[in-house]
Design a protein around this motif. Structure first.
Motif, PDB file in Angstrom:
ATOM      1  N   TYR A   1       0.875  -1.171   0.000  1.00 48.77           N
ATOM      2  CA  TYR A   1       0.000   0.000   0.000  1.00 48.77           C
ATOM      3  C   TYR A   1       0.916   1.227   0.000  1.00 48.77           C
ATOM      4  O   TYR A   1       1.452   1.598   1.040  1.00 48.77           O
ATOM      5  N   ALA A   2       1.125   1.826  -1.181  1.00 47.47           N
ATOM      6  CA  ALA A   2       2.103   2.913  -1.271  1.00 47.47           C
ATOM      7  C   ALA A   2       1.424   4.276  -1.181  1.00 47.47           C
ATOM      8  O   ALA A   2       0.434   4.534  -1.858  1.00 47.47           O
ATOM      9  N   ARG A   3       1.962   5.120  -0.322  1.00 48.82           N
ATOM     10  CA  ARG A   3       1.437   6.481  -0.195  1.00 48.82           C
ATOM     11  C   ARG A   3       2.460   7.498  -0.668  1.00 48.82           C
ATOM     12  O   ARG A   3       2.149   8.622  -1.021  1.00 48.82           O
ATOM     13  N   HIS A   4       3.743   7.076  -0.630  1.00 50.64           N
ATOM     14  CA  HIS A   4       4.862   7.935  -1.016  1.00 50.64           C
ATOM     15  C   HIS A   4       5.869   7.131  -1.796  1.00 50.64           C
ATOM     16  O   HIS A   4       5.937   5.920  -1.641  1.00 50.64           O
ATOM     17  N   VAL A   5       6.701   7.814  -2.542  1.00 53.75           N
ATOM     18  CA  VAL A   5       7.736   7.110  -3.296  1.00 53.75           C
ATOM     19  C   VAL A   5       8.699   6.399  -2.339  1.00 53.75           C
ATOM     20  O   VAL A   5       9.213   5.328  -2.637  1.00 53.75           O
ATOM     21  N   GLU A   6       8.900   6.968  -1.158  1.00 55.37           N
ATOM     22  CA  GLU A   6       9.804   6.339  -0.185  1.00 55.37           C
ATOM     23  C   GLU A   6       9.319   4.942   0.201  1.00 55.37           C
ATOM     24  O   GLU A   6      10.118   4.065   0.507  1.00 55.37           O
ATOM     25  N   ASP A   7       8.007   4.757   0.220  1.00 58.76           N
ATOM     26  CA  ASP A   7       7.470   3.433   0.569  1.00 58.76           C
ATOM     27  C   ASP A   7       8.036   2.378  -0.377  1.00 58.76           C
ATOM     28  O   ASP A   7       8.436   1.291   0.038  1.00 58.76           O
ATOM     29  N   VAL A   8       8.055   2.715  -1.659  1.00 55.92           N
ATOM     30  CA  VAL A   8       8.557   1.771  -2.662  1.00 55.92           C
ATOM     31  C   VAL A   8      10.069   1.602  -2.499  1.00 55.92           C
ATOM     32  O   VAL A   8      10.602   0.494  -2.532  1.00 55.92           O
ATOM     33  N   ARG A   9      10.755   2.734  -2.284  1.00 55.91           N
ATOM     34  CA  ARG A   9      12.225   2.671  -2.120  1.00 55.91           C
ATOM     35  C   ARG A   9      12.606   1.808  -0.929  1.00 55.91           C
ATOM     36  O   ARG A   9      13.502   0.972  -1.016  1.00 55.91           O
ATOM     37  N   HIS A  10      11.921   2.000   0.187  1.00 55.60           N
ATOM     38  CA  HIS A  10      12.239   1.206   1.383  1.00 55.60           C
ATOM     39  C   HIS A  10      12.033  -0.275   1.128  1.00 55.60           C
ATOM     40  O   HIS A  10      12.859  -1.100   1.523  1.00 55.60           O
ATOM     41  N   ALA A  11      10.943  -0.584   0.459  1.00 59.53           N
ATOM     42  CA  ALA A  11      10.662  -1.997   0.182  1.00 59.53           C
ATOM     43  C   ALA A  11      11.766  -2.587  -0.691  1.00 59.53           C
ATOM     44  O   ALA A  11      12.258  -3.683  -0.452  1.00 59.53           O
ATOM     45  N   ARG A  12      12.186  -1.833  -1.690  1.00 63.62           N
ATOM     46  CA  ARG A  12      13.221  -2.329  -2.596  1.00 63.62           C
ATOM     47  C   ARG A  12      14.546  -2.529  -1.852  1.00 63.62           C
ATOM     48  O   ARG A  12      15.251  -3.513  -2.053  1.00 63.62           O
ATOM     49  N   GLU A  13      14.835  -1.577  -0.979  1.00 63.21           N
ATOM     50  CA  GLU A  13      16.059  -1.672  -0.199  1.00 63.21           C
ATOM     51  C   GLU A  13      16.009  -2.912   0.704  1.00 63.21           C
ATOM     52  O   GLU A  13      16.973  -3.649   0.818  1.00 63.21           O
ATOM     53  N   PHE A  14      14.862  -3.118   1.290  1.00 58.37           N
ATOM     54  CA  PHE A  14      14.683  -4.275   2.167  1.00 58.37           C
ATOM     55  C   PHE A  14      14.876  -5.573   1.372  1.00 58.37           C
ATOM     56  O   PHE A  14      15.603  -6.474   1.804  1.00 58.37           O
ATOM     57  N   LEU A  15      14.282  -5.643   0.190  1.00 59.05           N
ATOM     58  CA  LEU A  15      14.399  -6.848  -0.639  1.00 59.05           C
ATOM     59  C   LEU A  15      15.839  -7.076  -1.100  1.00 59.05           C
ATOM     60  O   LEU A  15      16.290  -8.209  -1.221  1.00 59.05           O
ATOM     61  N   SER A  16      16.548  -5.974  -1.335  1.00 55.09           N
ATOM     62  CA  SER A  16      17.895  -6.102  -1.906  1.00 55.09           C
ATOM     63  C   SER A  16      18.848  -6.831  -0.966  1.00 55.09           C
ATOM     64  O   SER A  16      19.870  -7.349  -1.393  1.00 55.09           O
ATOM     65  N   LYS A  17      18.476  -6.897   0.308  1.00 56.67           N
ATOM     66  CA  LYS A  17      19.353  -7.591   1.273  1.00 56.67           C
ATOM     67  C   LYS A  17      18.927  -9.030   1.486  1.00 56.67           C
ATOM     68  O   LYS A  17      19.459  -9.711   2.361  1.00 56.67           O
ATOM     69  N   LEU A  18      17.958  -9.481   0.715  1.00 50.79           N
ATOM     70  CA  LEU A  18      17.428 -10.824   0.955  1.00 50.79           C
ATOM     71  C   LEU A  18      17.745 -11.784  -0.187  1.00 50.79           C
ATOM     72  O   LEU A  18      16.877 -12.482  -0.709  1.00 50.79           O
ATOM     73  N   GLY A  19      19.019 -11.839  -0.573  1.00 51.50           N
ATOM     74  CA  GLY A  19      19.459 -12.810  -1.589  1.00 51.50           C
ATOM     75  C   GLY A  19      18.701 -12.664  -2.892  1.00 51.50           C
ATOM     76  O   GLY A  19      18.647 -11.582  -3.477  1.00 51.50           O
ATOM     77  N   ASP A  20      18.071 -13.767  -3.327  1.00 53.49           N
ATOM     78  CA  ASP A  20      17.406 -13.764  -4.636  1.00 53.49           C
ATOM     79  C   ASP A  20      16.244 -12.777  -4.719  1.00 53.49           C
ATOM     80  O   ASP A  20      15.816 -12.421  -5.811  1.00 53.49           O
TER      81      ASP A  20
END
Ligand SMILES: Nc1ncnc2c1ncn2[C@@H]1O[C@H](COP(=O)(O)OP(=O)(O)O)[C@@H](O)[C@H]1O
Ligand SMILES: C=C(OP(=O)(O)O)C(=O)O
Ligand SMILES: [K+]
Ligand SMILES: [Mg+2]
Length: 526
Positions: free
Chosen positions: A227-246
Motif C-alpha cells: 500500500y504505497a502512499r509515497h515514493v519512499e514506501d517503494v524505495r524502502h521496500a526495494r532496499e529491504f528486498l535487496s538484502k534478501l538474496g534472490d
C-alpha cells in the motif's frame, strides 16, 4: 489470424456482436491475478483456475498464517505441474491497514442512528456499542464530521455487511461515531478506512518484514505488493528486498489505495515496477464520481511509462453469483479498453462460490474487449509520447509490433534475457500474443553460480499480451545463430501446441544477430 478488425470508434454492425467469442482454449491477452484462500486452495480448484486463465496467484498476509499460505502454495505448485500452466506468486502485505479486532467471532449487529465507540483497547470485547481497533492513534487522526467505513475483509460494498460511520465525538483515545446504516459484521476480519485521513502506520509492518524474509525468501516470490502512499514506501521496500538474496529480483508493485497515493502517483510510478489500482479502498477515499477519472488517468500514465497496471474489484457480486451484474461486466471491458494489463480478483476467488467461473467469465469479457481495442490510435499516441530520437531498443520493439500488424502475423516471438525487450514490445500493445523466449544467463554472486531467467519469465505473466517460455539453459546465452534457430523452433512448436500458430502463418521475430537487434518476418510452411 484476425479477420477485419472492428474498432469501437467505428460503427459496429449489430450482427457482428453475435459472432462467437474467441475459442476458449486460448486465454485473453489481459492477465488475471487470483487471490487464493479458503475457496481456492485445493489442488483441483487451483488447477481449474489455471486452466481458466489465472496466471498470477496472490497470497494476502492481511489474514492467515504462513503455514496456511504455504500449504496453499504447495498446492499451487502441484497444480502448475499437472496443468503445465505457469503461474507467478505475489505476496501482498498488511501495511497501514486498520483492522477491527473481534476475537469472539460472534456477529455484531450495528443499528442505524445509534452510537458506537471505536477504542484502541484491544482487551475489550467487540459489541454493537464498542469496537476495538488495532491502531492506537485513531483519535488523533480523526475529527468530528469525518467519515469512517468498516467492511468485511475484501468487502464487496454490500450494505448489509459494511457500515458507514460519522465521527461525532473524540474522547481521549476513543472515537464515538454515529452509525449511518444498519449492518451485521460477521466473520473474523474487518478493515476500517477513514476517508482522506493520513494513518500513521508503517507501510511495511514488522510482521510484513518477518513474512517477507521467511515465507518470501523460501518461496522466491515474484512480486511484492504494498500500500504505497509515497515514493519512499517503494524505495524502502526495494532496499529491504535487496538484502534478501534472490529477492533482489522481486518486483515491487505499488498499490494506490488512497488520495495520498494519488497525489504522489508520478513519483511512485517512476520507482515501482508496476502499479495496482486498489479500487476497493480508493473507491471509498475518492468521491464516486471521480473514480473513473483517476482510473483512466493512472492507466494512461502506466501505459506511457511501459509499466504494468492492474485493476482490482471488478466482479464483486460473483462472490455469490454465477454471473456478474451488467455494470460489472461493462466495467471489466472498460478496464481493458482503458489499457490495463491485468485484472485482480479478491473476494471472488478467495471466498467466492465460483472462483473458476469468475476467472473464465472475466477472461471472456477481456478477450472481447481486446478485439475492439483501438491499437492503431494507441500506437500513434505512444510513439508520439516517446518522441525522437528513440532508443534503439524502443525503436526495434515498436517496429516489431508495427510489422506484425501490417503482415497480420499470428504471434511475435521475442528473445530476451532481462525481459526488457519483451516488456517494450508489450508497451505497444500488439493485437497478437507475444511469446517471450527468456534465455537464461549464467551469473555468479562470488559464492555460487546460478541461471537467471526464472524470475524474468514469471514476471511477464502479469503483462498484457506476454506469454513467457523459459529456454533450456543448455543453449548458450550468446546470440549464436545456430542455437537461436533451434530455440526458435521450440518457440514455434510451443505456439502451435497452444493453438496460436497455424500452418502458413506469418510470425515476427525480434532477436539479436551478432551485435545487431533485428526484426524479421518469417512465413511458415507447415
Ligand atoms: N539470447 C539472445 N539471443 C538473441 N537475441 C537476444 C537474446 N537476448 C536478447 N536478445 C535481443 O537483444 C535485444 C535486447 O533485448 P533485452 O531484452 O534488453 O536483452 P538483454 O537483457 O540481454 O539486454 C532485443 O532485440 C532482444 O530480442
Ligand atoms: C486490492 C485492494 O486492497 P488490498 O490489497 O488491501 O486487498 C483494494 O483495495 O482494492
Ligand atoms: K493486504
Ligand atoms: Mg485495499
Amino acid at each position: 489470424m484476425q479477420s477485419s478488425p472492428m474498432l469501437l470508434e467505428e460503427p459496429i454492425r449489430m450482427a457482428s456482436i453475435l459472432e462467437p467469442s474467441k475459442p476458449s482454449f486460448f486465454p485473453a491477452m489481459t492477465k488475471i491475478v487470483g487471490t487464493l484462500g479458503p475457496k481456492s486452495r485445493s489442488i483441483d480448484t487451483i488447477s481449474r483456475c489455471l486452466d481458466a486463465g489465472m496466471s498470477v496467484a496472490r497470497f494476502d498476509f492481511s489474514w492467515g498464517d504462513p503455514e496456511y499460505h504455504q500449504e496453499t502454495l504447495e498446492n499451487l505448485r502441484a497444480a502448475i505441474k499437472t496443468t503445465k500452466k505457469l503461474c507467478a506468486v505475489m505476496l501482498d502485505t498488511v501495511g497501514p491497514e486498520v483492522q477491527v479486532v473481534n476475537r469472539t467471532d460472534r456477529p455484531i449487529s450495528l443499528e442505524a442512528d445509534t452510537l458506537v465507540v471505536l477504542t484502541p483497547d484491544q482487551s475489550k470485547e467487540a459489541t454493537p456499542n464498542l469496537l476495538p481497533v488495532n491502531f492506537s492513534e485513531l483519535s488523533k487522526a480523526v475529527k468530528k464530521g469525518d467519515t469512517i467505513f468498516i467492511g468485511k475483509y475484501l468487502f464487496t460494498g454490500s450494505e448489509t455487511t459494511s457500515v458507514w460511520l460519522e465521527v461525532s465525538e473524540v474522547n481521549g483515545e476513543d472515537v464515538t461515531c454515529l452509525i449511518k446504516n444498519s449492518a451485521t459484521l460477521s466473520g473474523s476480519l474487518y478493515t476500517l478506512h477513514v476517508s482522506q485521513i493520513r494513518i500513521n502506520l508503517p507501510t511495511l509492518t514488522d510482521k510484513d518484514k518477518e513474512v517477507i524474509s521467511t515465507w518470501g525468501v523460501r518461496n522466491n516470490i515474484d512480486f511484492l505488493s504494498l500500500y504505497a502512499r509515497h515514493v519512499e514506501d517503494v524505495r524502502h521496500a526495494r532496499e529491504f528486498l535487496s538484502k534478501l538474496g534472490d529477492l533482489k529480483q522481486t518486483q515491487v508493485y505499488a498499490k494506490i489505495e488512497n488520495i495520498e497515493g494519488l497525489n504522489h502517483f508520478d513519483e511512485i510510478l517512476r520507482e515501482a515496477d508496476g502499479v495496482i489500482l486498489s479500487r476497493g479502498n480508493l473507491g471509498i477515499d475518492l468521491p464516486p464520481e471521480k473514480v473513473f477519472l483517476f482510473q483512466k488517468a493512472a492507466i494512461y500514465k502506466c501505459n506511457m511509462a511501459g509499466k504494468p497496471v492492474v485493476v482490482t474489484r471488478v466482479v464483486d457480486t460473483m462472490t455469490d453469483n454465477l454471473r456478474p451484474t451488467r455494470a460489472e461486466a461493462t466495467d471489466v471491458a472498460n478496464a481493458v479498453l482503458d489499457g490495463s494489463d491485468a485484472i485482480l480478483l479478491g473476494a471472488e476467488t478467495l471466498r467466492g462460490l465460483y472462483p473458476v467461473e469468475t476467472i473464465s467469465i472475466v477472461g471472456k469479457i477481456c478477450a472481447e474487449a481486446e478485439k475492439v481495442y483501438n491499437q492503431d490510435l494507441y500506437f500513434k499516441k505512444t510513439v508520439k509520447h516517446v518522441g525522437e530520437p528513440m532508443s534503439h531498443l524502443e525503436s526495434i520493439a515498436s517496429s516489431a509490433v508495427r510489422a506484425a500488424i501490417k503482415v497480420r502475423a499470428s504471434v511475435i516471438i521475442c528473445f530476451t534475457s532481462s525481459g526488457r525487450a519483451a516488456r517494450l514490445i508489450a508497451k505497444y500493445r500488439p493485437t497478437m500474443p507475444v511469446i517471450s523466449v527468456v534465455i537464461p544467463q549464467l551469473k555468479t554472486d562470488q559464492l555460487r553460480w546460478t541461471f537467471t531467467g526464472a524470475f524474468e519469465a514469471r514476471q511477464s505473466l502479469i503483462i498484457r499480451g506476454l506469454f513467457p517460455m523459459l529456454a533450456d539453459p543448455q543453449h548458450p546465452a550468446e546470440s549464436k545463430s545456430g542455437a537461436n534457430e533451434s530455440i526458435l523452433k521450440v518457440a514455434l512448436d510451443h505456439g502451435k501446441a497452444f493453438g496460436i500458430i497455424k500452418p502458413h502463418d506469418r510470425v515476427v521475430v525480434c532477436q539479436k544477430v551478432g551485435d545487431s537487434s533485428v526484426v524479421k518476418i518469417i512465413e511458415l510452411e507447415d
